[in-house]
Design an enzyme around this catalytic site. Structure first.
Site, PDB file in Angstrom:
ATOM      1  N   GLU A 437      10.383  49.443  13.743  1.00 35.39           N
ATOM      2  CA  GLU A 437       9.184  48.649  14.072  1.00 35.39           C
ATOM      3  C   GLU A 437       8.763  48.828  15.531  1.00 35.39           C
ATOM      4  O   GLU A 437       8.220  47.910  16.154  1.00 35.39           O
ATOM      5  CB  GLU A 437       9.414  47.159  13.784  1.00 35.39           C
ATOM      6  CG  GLU A 437       8.983  46.755  12.427  1.00 35.39           C
ATOM      7  CD  GLU A 437       7.676  47.415  12.053  1.00 35.39           C
ATOM      8  OE1 GLU A 437       7.651  48.038  10.995  1.00 35.39           O
ATOM      9  OE2 GLU A 437       6.689  47.350  12.817  1.00 35.39           O
TER      10      GLU A 437
HETATM   11  C1  LIG Z   1      17.015  52.306   9.143  1.00 36.67           C
HETATM   12  C2  LIG Z   1      15.612  52.660   9.475  1.00 36.67           C
HETATM   13  C3  LIG Z   1      14.576  52.089   8.754  1.00 36.67           C
HETATM   14  C4  LIG Z   1      13.259  52.445   9.028  1.00 36.67           C
HETATM   15  N1  LIG Z   1      12.238  51.959   8.238  1.00 36.67           N
HETATM   16  C5  LIG Z   1      10.989  52.469   8.377  1.00 36.67           C
HETATM   17  C6  LIG Z   1       9.957  52.148   7.436  1.00 36.67           C
HETATM   18  O1  LIG Z   1      10.153  51.363   6.512  1.00 36.67           O
HETATM   19  N2  LIG Z   1       8.740  52.755   7.580  1.00 36.67           N
HETATM   20  C7  LIG Z   1       8.491  53.640   8.588  1.00 36.67           C
HETATM   21  O2  LIG Z   1       7.382  54.155   8.647  1.00 36.67           O
HETATM   22  N3  LIG Z   1       9.445  53.953   9.500  1.00 36.67           N
HETATM   23  C8  LIG Z   1      10.679  53.398   9.415  1.00 36.67           C
HETATM   24  N4  LIG Z   1      11.659  53.729  10.300  1.00 36.67           N
HETATM   25  C9  LIG Z   1      11.338  54.628  11.408  1.00 36.67           C
HETATM   26  C10 LIG Z   1      11.322  53.903  12.747  1.00 36.67           C
HETATM   27  O3  LIG Z   1      10.220  53.063  12.838  1.00 36.67           O
HETATM   28  C11 LIG Z   1      11.392  54.990  13.843  1.00 36.67           C
HETATM   29  O4  LIG Z   1      12.704  55.515  13.808  1.00 36.67           O
HETATM   30  C12 LIG Z   1      11.054  54.427  15.201  1.00 36.67           C
HETATM   31  O5  LIG Z   1       9.695  54.090  15.272  1.00 36.67           O
HETATM   32  C13 LIG Z   1      11.377  55.425  16.325  1.00 36.67           C
HETATM   33  O6  LIG Z   1      10.865  56.684  16.060  1.00 36.67           O
HETATM   34  P1  LIG Z   1      11.796  57.979  16.167  1.00 36.67           P
HETATM   35  O7  LIG Z   1      13.036  57.697  15.385  1.00 36.67           O
HETATM   36  O8  LIG Z   1      11.020  59.164  15.809  1.00 36.67           O
HETATM   37  O9  LIG Z   1      12.233  58.029  17.680  1.00 36.67           O
HETATM   38  P2  LIG Z   1      11.391  58.736  18.852  1.00 36.67           P
HETATM   39  O10 LIG Z   1       9.967  58.361  18.756  1.00 36.67           O
HETATM   40  O11 LIG Z   1      11.736  60.167  18.894  1.00 36.67           O
HETATM   41  O12 LIG Z   1      12.018  58.017  20.135  1.00 36.67           O
HETATM   42  C14 LIG Z   1      13.223  58.445  20.777  1.00 36.67           C
HETATM   43  C15 LIG Z   1      13.350  57.700  22.114  1.00 36.67           C
HETATM   44  O13 LIG Z   1      12.235  58.023  22.951  1.00 36.67           O
HETATM   45  C16 LIG Z   1      11.560  56.848  23.362  1.00 36.67           C
HETATM   46  N5  LIG Z   1      10.119  57.100  23.401  1.00 36.67           N
HETATM   47  C17 LIG Z   1       9.386  57.836  22.542  1.00 36.67           C
HETATM   48  N6  LIG Z   1       8.091  57.815  22.894  1.00 36.67           N
HETATM   49  C18 LIG Z   1       8.000  57.036  23.985  1.00 36.67           C
HETATM   50  C19 LIG Z   1       6.908  56.620  24.821  1.00 36.67           C
HETATM   51  N7  LIG Z   1       5.651  56.980  24.566  1.00 36.67           N
HETATM   52  N8  LIG Z   1       7.182  55.806  25.872  1.00 36.67           N
HETATM   53  C20 LIG Z   1       8.457  55.417  26.141  1.00 36.67           C
HETATM   54  N9  LIG Z   1       9.514  55.782  25.387  1.00 36.67           N
HETATM   55  C21 LIG Z   1       9.282  56.584  24.317  1.00 36.67           C
HETATM   56  C22 LIG Z   1      11.910  55.798  22.335  1.00 36.67           C
HETATM   57  O14 LIG Z   1      11.821  54.478  22.870  1.00 36.67           O
HETATM   58  C23 LIG Z   1      13.337  56.183  21.953  1.00 36.67           C
HETATM   59  O15 LIG Z   1      14.231  55.590  22.850  1.00 36.67           O
HETATM   60  C24 LIG Z   1      12.981  53.353  10.070  1.00 36.67           C
HETATM   61  C25 LIG Z   1      14.028  53.898  10.818  1.00 36.67           C
HETATM   62  C26 LIG Z   1      15.319  53.586  10.512  1.00 36.67           C
HETATM   63  C27 LIG Z   1      16.432  54.257  11.297  1.00 36.67           C
END
Ligand SMILES: Cc1cc2nc3c(=O)[nH]c(=O)nc-3n(C[C@H](O)[C@H](O)[C@H](O)COP(=O)(O)OP(=O)(O)OC[C@H]3O[C@@H](n4cnc5c(N)ncnc54)[C@H](O)[C@@H]3O)c2cc1C
Length: 590
Positions: A437
């Site tokens: 989220e």
């Molecule tokens: C168990 C689980 C359930 C989930 N359920 C859902 C779901 O139901 N529906 C859905 O759509 N998604 C879901 N997700 C996905 C989840 O919302 C994403 O994992 C989350 O938004 C982070 O994206 P990412 O994993 O690609 O990390 P990334 O975006 O790659 O982030 C990696 C790191 O970089 C930082 N970062 C990235 N961009 C920025 C920025 N612009 N400024 C500052 N810091 C930044 C982040 O804070 C983080 O620390 C789920 C994930 C998990 C693990």
């Protein structure tokens, strides 16, 4: 033995004294609900948590989920528990009456939600996503879509999902590439989504996906994203289920926690394309999805509160039982609750739970007021306050849950590190909260970017003014330590906001470097405020709450003021150190 109903008294206190439940129930929208009914509902919600879903928490964690023959299988007992959840009417608690909901305030629903998440967060995620999808569809879907889908989603007969993330598009949803192709008055979707919570399962008759995708002629970036409804089974005109749609789970992730919640890779359009219906206007998908995301952000914060409440109950039982060492003033060996350091850990957990509950319930009451207050100015005020606090409640509560569920293990000593006690599962389950989220970094960027700089600090200044009103009310209340902590906290927040407004323009990296520290400071001062309001409410005794409860509340508030509130000083000082060290190293030096 953990008791999922034990916090009911504190919930009732937070609802009445911090969220203003009685004023909420006086609004015309809630004319059919009285306070006794609302509290009875919570009592029953607690019974359901204790009797039906809590017993599946550990077994679900051990069993997990798997994909068999292109369908997700869930842990034993979950389908039956979900059937009972639906039969008892729990999904429709806060749903709109027009589509079969009971229309209770979201604030009351949030207290029930807290107990279900204490009992079994993996289970509670399924109805959480359905209720978010219901609200998004209620706000943005056409009348025809609402009539076809909402009644069965409100009742829980069908579940909902939120489908945003792709392998290359997580925090950066502007990068998503799932394709939507027009096909008459509907669309066909092609693409792969990952991490979709309860993305497939056999517990509900149908699964309704709310998907973000991009039309081929859409503009680049976030302004080219549209929202679609994609049912697992197509729905015939008479409401019966038709063909299987072209959306299938490819796999479920193997995770650190919430093992019983299937986190799916979903393929849309492996053959002719997944049939989809547009929700709202083309290219307005991201704005519309925020209806679902804002609700989920508050709820994820409350998941943190729920896990800490449960971890606290477990730690308290252990501390009252485990005999180890001696303590001043006590003969012989004592239970560990007699050791000052164990008491410190338990009070960190207890006082945080109360502060977090106050912050979340009060914010949710503003969500209810923003929808239903009779006075348009009050609706506007409440909407602005809820918008400001959404990232704070999500970010602070989910981060605090890391420290506090870990402390739950610490109180157990070595037995906390052993899975059998259950303390470790709370920490494992909690670890997702600052990630999904929107990560804490993304919440903090929203807080400083849109919510502070975006409105030149007005919403924050209004919050600080309300907090200062409480400082004034504390005059003569004989709560000097608490008053001093809140006075100091409001000064710190004001300095932090002014510094940000003064310096952000000249240094574009500054908001990002300061953001999480400012968010955490805001969370702690928010908690200090609600603890101060609690202390004021019980300082002279309370007609409806017994003396032991009032005394315990005062101790919690004082402890929070003495041992937690000062952390805000460090967070603001760290924020105001600026960007010099944060940005000093070239990227290749990391
Ligand atoms: C168990 C689980 C359930 C989930 N359920 C859902 C779901 O139901 N529906 C859905 O759509 N998604 C879901 N997700 C996905 C989840 O919302 C994403 O994992 C989350 O938004 C982070 O994206 P990412 O994993 O690609 O990390 P990334 O975006 O790659 O982030 C990696 C790191 O970089 C930082 N970062 C990235 N961009 C920025 C920025 N612009 N400024 C500052 N810091 C930044 C982040 O804070 C983080 O620390 C789920 C994930 C998990 C693990």
């Amino acid at each position: 033995m953990t008791d999922y109903q034990a916090p009911l008294k504190d919930m009732r206190f937070a609802l009445q004294e911090l969220a203003g439940l009685r004023d909420l129930l006086a609004l015309p929208a809630f004319a059919s609900v009285d306070e006794d009914t609302a509290l009875q509902v919570l009592d029953e919600a607690g019974n359901f948590a204790r009797d039906i879903i809590a017993p599946l928490n550990v077994s679900g964690d051990r069993a997990g989920c798997r994909v068999v023959d292109r369908q997700v299988e869930v842990a034993d007992g979950f389908a039956d528990a979900y059937r009972q959840f639906v039969e008892n009417g729990w999904p429709s608690l806060t749903g709109v009456p027009e589509f079969g909901g009971m229309g209770l305030p979201h604030t009351v629903g949030l207290a029930a939600f807290e107990m279900w998440n204490s009992a079994n967060m993996a289970f509670a995620l399924c109805p959480m996503l359905t209720s978010g999808a219901v609200n998004a569809l209620s706000a943005h879907a056409s009348e025809a879509l609402k009539q076809s889908y909402l009644p069965k989603m409100v009742s829980g007969e069908w579940s909902g999902t939120m489908v945003l993330t792709e392998p290359h598009a997580g925090s950066d949803l502007a990068a998503l590439t799932t394709r939507a192709v027009r096909d008459g008055d509907r669309y066909r979707l092609f693409g792969t989504k990952i991490f979709i919570t309860w993305g497939d399962h056999p517990m509900a008759g149908n699964t309704i996906h709310l998907v973000l995708a991009r039309l081929e002629d859409a503009p680049d970036g976030i302004r080219g994203v549209s929202m679609f409804l994609v049912p697992k089974y197509l729905v015939n005109e008479d409401g019966s289920l038709g063909e299987r749609n072209d959306v299938f789970p490819a796999s479920v992730e193997h995770k650190l926690g919430i093992h019983a919640s299937p986190t799916c890779v979903l393929n849309f359009g492996e053959s002719a394309g997944a049939i989809a219906y547009l929700v709202g206007e083309e290219n307005r998908g991201m704005a519309n999805m925020f209806t679902m995301m804002n609700q989920a952000r508050l709820e994820v914060g409350v998941q943190g509160l729920a896990l800490v409440e449960r971890a606290y109950q477990l730690a308290r039982s252990h501390a009252l039982d485990r005999v180890q060492g001696t303590a001043p003033g006590h003969e012989g060996r004592v239970t560990i609750v007699h050791h000052a350091d164990v008491r410190r850990m338990l009070l960190l957990m207890k006082s945080h739970v109360e502060a977090m509950r106050g912050a979340a319930y009060a914010m949710c009451a503003d969500v209810d007021r923003s929808l239903h207050a009779s006075d348009p100015a009050e609706r506007e005020r409440a909407a602005a306050r809820a918008a400001l606090l959404t990232p704070v409640v999500k970010g602070w509560l989910s981060e605090a849950a890391q420290e506090l569920t870990s402390l739950g293990i610490q109180v157990h000593g070595g037995m906390g590190f052993v899975e059998e006690t259950g303390a470790a599962q709370h920490l494992r389950d909690a670890r997702i909260l600052p990630i999904y989220e929107g990560t804490t970094g993304i919440q903090a960027a929203d807080f400083v970017g849109r919510k502070i700089l975006g409105d030149e600090g007005r919403a924050m200044k209004s919050l600080i003014a309300d907090m200062r009103q409480t400082v004034a009310e504390l005059d003569g209340a004989d709560l000097d330590v608490i008053q001093a902590a809140l006075r100091e906290g409001t000064g710190l927040l004001e300095n932090g906001v002014d510094w940000l407004l003064d310096n952000a323009v000249d240094d574009p990296d500054l908001p990002g470097a300061a953001s999480v520290n400012l968010l955490m400071a805001a969370g702690i001062v928010l908690g200090t405020w609600h603890m101060a309001r609690s202390a004021l409410a019980v300082a002279g005794g309370h007609e409806e709450f017994d003396a032991a409860f009032c005394e315990s509340k005062l101790v919690s508030a004082r402890f929070f003021a003495e041992q937690v509130s000062p952390r805000a000083i460090a967070f603001v000082r760290a924020a105001m150190s600026g960007t010099a060290s944060v940005m000093a190293l070239d990227s290749d030096r990391f």
